[in-house]
Design an enzyme around this catalytic site. Structure first.
Site, mmCIF file in Angstrom:
data_model
loop_
_atom_site.group_PDB
_atom_site.id
_atom_site.type_symbol
_atom_site.label_atom_id
_atom_site.label_comp_id
_atom_site.label_asym_id
_atom_site.label_seq_id
_atom_site.Cartn_x
_atom_site.Cartn_y
_atom_site.Cartn_z
ATOM 1 N N SER A 42 0.844 -1.106 0.088
ATOM 2 C CA SER A 42 -0.116 -0.087 -0.200
ATOM 3 C C SER A 42 0.810 1.347 -0.068
ATOM 4 C CB SER A 42 -1.093 0.103 1.196
ATOM 5 O OG SER A 42 -1.745 -1.241 1.200
ATOM 6 N N HIS A 43 0.854 2.161 1.072
ATOM 7 C CA HIS A 43 1.651 3.353 1.176
ATOM 8 C C HIS A 43 2.882 3.234 1.854
ATOM 9 C CE1 HIS A 43 -1.842 5.403 -0.164
ATOM 10 N NE2 HIS A 43 -2.715 5.222 1.023
#
Length: 242
Positions: free
Chosen positions: A94-95
């Protein structure tokens, strides 16, 4: 992504998959025939680890729905629900920064695991640490299914059912700017805009295409300072363009 018990690598992915596989077989009725959905993003090693995960489940006679190519994370839980699969795994961080990767697990209800399954899977991993196979050759089997086209079509159709104001959307003067921050979302966001009848958004071209090096950001997270440095430049362009 490096060697070590607390890192993402071939060994820990195999161990996690063996533990998950054993737990799912124990907890879910008809798990072998219902199968697992597996997807991956563009990060370093994501495709390999998706295939290693698939190999573990296939080695136990479990059907695998392996999504082809790069997919956005929601495709995995959507496919779990649509296919009635026993569980799902998405290889993505994800991030997180570029050196990271991750292993997201979804239960048969298409929701990321919570208690008591998180603890149950953890204990099962500890009980299945001895790697049984590194052989990707086991993927040459009818147990490996590719539902990608069917799932993508179904996903877009499901989005279209959520749109209540398509005609109005097409007349709006609002302009949109989108950045994928070097992730995989641009293709899917673009299709969603089309489905909803919006004019194409203005992309942040420097961050538009998937790139595992994330060259313009340390953290591909819009909440991190500096991650949106190119965003205002494109946004200001919408105010000057006719």
């Amino acid at each position: 992504m490096e060697a070590g018990w607390a890192r993402m690598n071939d060994l820990t992915v195999i161990q996690a998959s063996q533990g998950l596989c054993a737990y799912v077989m124990e907890q879910i009725e008809n798990a072998a025939s219902r199968g697992i959905v597996i997807g991956h993003d563009h990060r370093h090693n994501s495709e390999r680890w998706a295939r290693l995960t698939a190999a573990v489940f296939i080695s136990k006679g479990i059907k695998v729905h392996l999504l082809r190519g790069l997919v956005h994370t929601p495709m995995v839980p959507f496919s779990v629900k649509r296919l009635g699969a026993a569980c799902g795994v998405m290889i993505t961080a994800s991030h997180n920064p570029k050196q990271d990767n991750g292993y997201k697990v979804y239960w048969e209800n298409a929701v990321q695991i919570i208690s008591p399954h998180d603890e149950g899977i953890s204990n099962s991993i500890k009980a299945n640490l001895q790697p049984r196979s590194w052989d990707l050759g086991v993927l040459a089997t009818p147990l490996l299914q590719d539902p990608t086209d069917q799932m993508l079509y179904g996903y877009i159709q499901e989005l279209s059912r959520l749109c209540q104001t398509r005609i109005l959307n097409g007349t709006t003067g609002v302009k949109f700017v989108n950045t994928s921050m070097h992730g995989v979302s641009d293709k899917f966001v673009s299709e969603a805009f089309t489905v909803f009848g919006f004019a194409p958004y203005l992309p942040v071209t420097e961050q538009q295409q998937p790139d595992p090096e994330f060259p313009t950001v340390k953290f591909p997270n819009p909440e991190e300072k500096g991650a949106l440095v190119a965003f205002p430049l494109v946004f200001n362009q919408t105010r000057t363009d006719p």
